[in-house]
Design an enzyme around this catalytic site. Structure first.
Site, mmCIF file in Angstrom:
data_model
loop_
_atom_site.group_PDB
_atom_site.id
_atom_site.type_symbol
_atom_site.label_atom_id
_atom_site.label_comp_id
_atom_site.label_asym_id
_atom_site.label_seq_id
_atom_site.Cartn_x
_atom_site.Cartn_y
_atom_site.Cartn_z
ATOM 1 N N GLY A 11 2.288 3.366 -32.619
ATOM 2 C CA GLY A 11 1.457 3.162 -33.802
ATOM 3 C C GLY A 11 2.276 3.285 -35.075
ATOM 4 N N SER A 76 -4.505 8.180 -31.581
ATOM 5 C CA SER A 76 -5.924 8.020 -31.948
ATOM 6 C C SER A 76 -6.049 6.790 -32.821
ATOM 7 C CB SER A 76 -6.444 9.220 -32.754
ATOM 8 O OG SER A 76 -7.729 8.920 -33.296
ATOM 9 N N TYR A 146 -15.092 9.495 -35.118
ATOM 10 C CA TYR A 146 -13.720 9.878 -35.514
ATOM 11 C C TYR A 146 -13.728 11.279 -36.113
ATOM 12 C CZ TYR A 146 -9.189 9.390 -38.005
ATOM 13 O OH TYR A 146 -7.909 9.544 -38.487
ATOM 14 N N TYR A 160 -6.784 27.510 -28.539
ATOM 15 C CA TYR A 160 -5.561 27.690 -27.747
ATOM 16 C C TYR A 160 -4.592 28.632 -28.459
ATOM 17 C CZ TYR A 160 -6.114 24.705 -23.670
ATOM 18 O OH TYR A 160 -6.507 24.205 -22.457
ATOM 19 N N ARG A 187 -7.714 -1.487 -42.648
ATOM 20 C CA ARG A 187 -7.552 -0.490 -43.710
ATOM 21 C C ARG A 187 -7.227 -1.195 -45.023
ATOM 22 N NH1 ARG A 187 -4.323 4.349 -40.591
ATOM 23 N NH2 ARG A 187 -3.416 2.664 -39.358
#
Ligand code: NAD
Ligand code: UDP
Length: 328
Positions: A11, A76, A146, A160, A187
């Site tokens: 990406g 993502s 999202y 965690y 975008r």
């Protein structure tokens, strides 16, 4: 040699991070399933002895042989159009994908940094947005897939950290741009630049008074790099506070690209945040970091890179009408 796993490597941000970590002397394992990425973003690394690519969907169990020192979870979809087209995958990569990578980090005793977002603030009621603001998000709105995945991602990362003592970092990334964005990902920067290059009218959504603050990719990568090597586990905003309305931005693009395109107005997508500007006081103090590239310079570099794209990428239409995807 320290080993780093970067998810979302094909990406926009992931590929720039691969370059940065290789140049810093790391062995980089890039992972991606190409759902919104592009092989051409990492083509230049294919023969690099310090880079290995694994084609894998991180929502499935992630297996890595040998040692791992760091993980950067950037997989993502990130464009509103993308995540509205693939809502379930977006929810899964933020939740199941993050869970898998946290499990891997725990097994390998690796430090993990997750790519969160200014979208955790939703349509913000305070301005500018600082890290202590809890946000204003619609769980059931179209952008919820999202925003809530990213909010869950932050929560499970903190769990965690607190429960397993894992070394975690959370970057709240604000609108970032630069070369290697998919020209048709919807975008606003690639959208306007693509329109300028094709000689089309620029599509401003709503009346254009909504604001954004755009950060050049080199500044973003520097901020992320410093955050990873800091000792701070809570979220940190990384972005450029230079805020502009979308209408003024469209005018800037017309002047920058030296085109005479008209501006046309389209419906404002549901839950489109009306204002967005990062408060980066924390990053300034903690990381001794702030953006260096001004908008004109960054936009010029980005436009130059788009001009070099082959015609089939310029004319590839992925979305017939952007706004149709974003309605309730
Ligand atoms: P991008 O779409 O260019 O890159 C995302 C990459 O993740 C793509 O290559 C895609 O194929 C890959 N991917 C998605 N789901 C996957 C899965 N299940 N398994 C493996 N790979 C998968 O987007 P980007 O702008 O580079 O964003 C990268 C990260 O940064 C995202 O997590 C995004 O939420 C975050 N972020 C980006 C911005 C920005 O302005 N660019 C702002 C806020 C947050
Ligand atoms: N936008 C626009 N025209 C376009 C694409 C986007 O006016 O062709 C607007 C959009 O409504 C939003 C802003 O530009 O207000 C930034 O949109 P983008 O999709 O880049 O990301 P967001 O910041 O909303 O996640």
């Amino acid at each position: 040699m320290k080993q780093v796993l970067i998810t979302g490597a094909a990406g926009f941000l992931g590929s720039h991070l691969c370059d940065r970590f290789i140049s810093e002397g790391f062995f980089v394992i890039g992972m991606d399933n190409f759902i919104t990425g592009d092989e051409s973003n990492i083509e230049h690394l294919s023969n690099n002895p310090n880079f290995k690519f694994i084609n894998h969907d991180v929502t499935e169990f992630v297996r890595i042989e040998g040692e791992l020192d760091y993980i950067l979870h950037f997989a993502s979809p990130a464009s509103p159009i993308d995540y509205l087209k693939i809502p379930i995958q977006t929810l899964k990569v933020g939740s199941l994908g993050t869970h898998n990578l946290l499990g891997l980090a725990k097994a390998k005793k690796a430090r993990i940094l997750i790519a969160s977002t200014s979208e955790v603030y939703g349509d913000p009621l305070i301005h500018p947005q600082s890290e202590d603001y809890y946000g204003n998000v619609s769980t059931i709105g179209p952008r919820g897939v999202y925003d809530e995945a990213k909010r869950f991602q932050e929560s499970i990362t903190m769990a965690y950290h607190r429960f397993h003592g894992l070394e975690t970092r959370i970057a709240r990334i604000f609108n970032t741009y630069g070369p290697r964005m998919r020209l048709n990902d919807g975008r606003v920067i690639p959208a306007f630049m693509g329109q300028a290059l094709r000689g089309e009218d620029l599509t401003v959504f709503g009346d254009g008074h909504q604001t954004r603050s755009f950060c050049y990719v080199d500044d973003q990568v520097e901020g992320i790099y410093r955050l990873l090597f800091s000792d701070y586990a809570y979220p940190v905003n990384i972005g450029n506070p230079d805020e502009i309305s979308i209408l003024d931005f469209a005018k800037e693009i017309i002047s920058l690209t030296e085109t005479n395109q008209k501006i046309i107005f389209k419906e404002l997508p549901t839950d489109d945040p009306l204002q967005r500007q990062p408060d980066i006081s924390l990053a300034r103090k903690l990381l001794n970091w702030e953006p260096k590239v001004n908008r004109r310079e960054g936009m010029k570099k980005t436009f130059e890179s788009f001009k070099e794209l082959p015609k089939e990428k310029l004319y590839k239409r992925e979305h017939k009408d952007f706004t149709n995807h974003i309605k309730k």
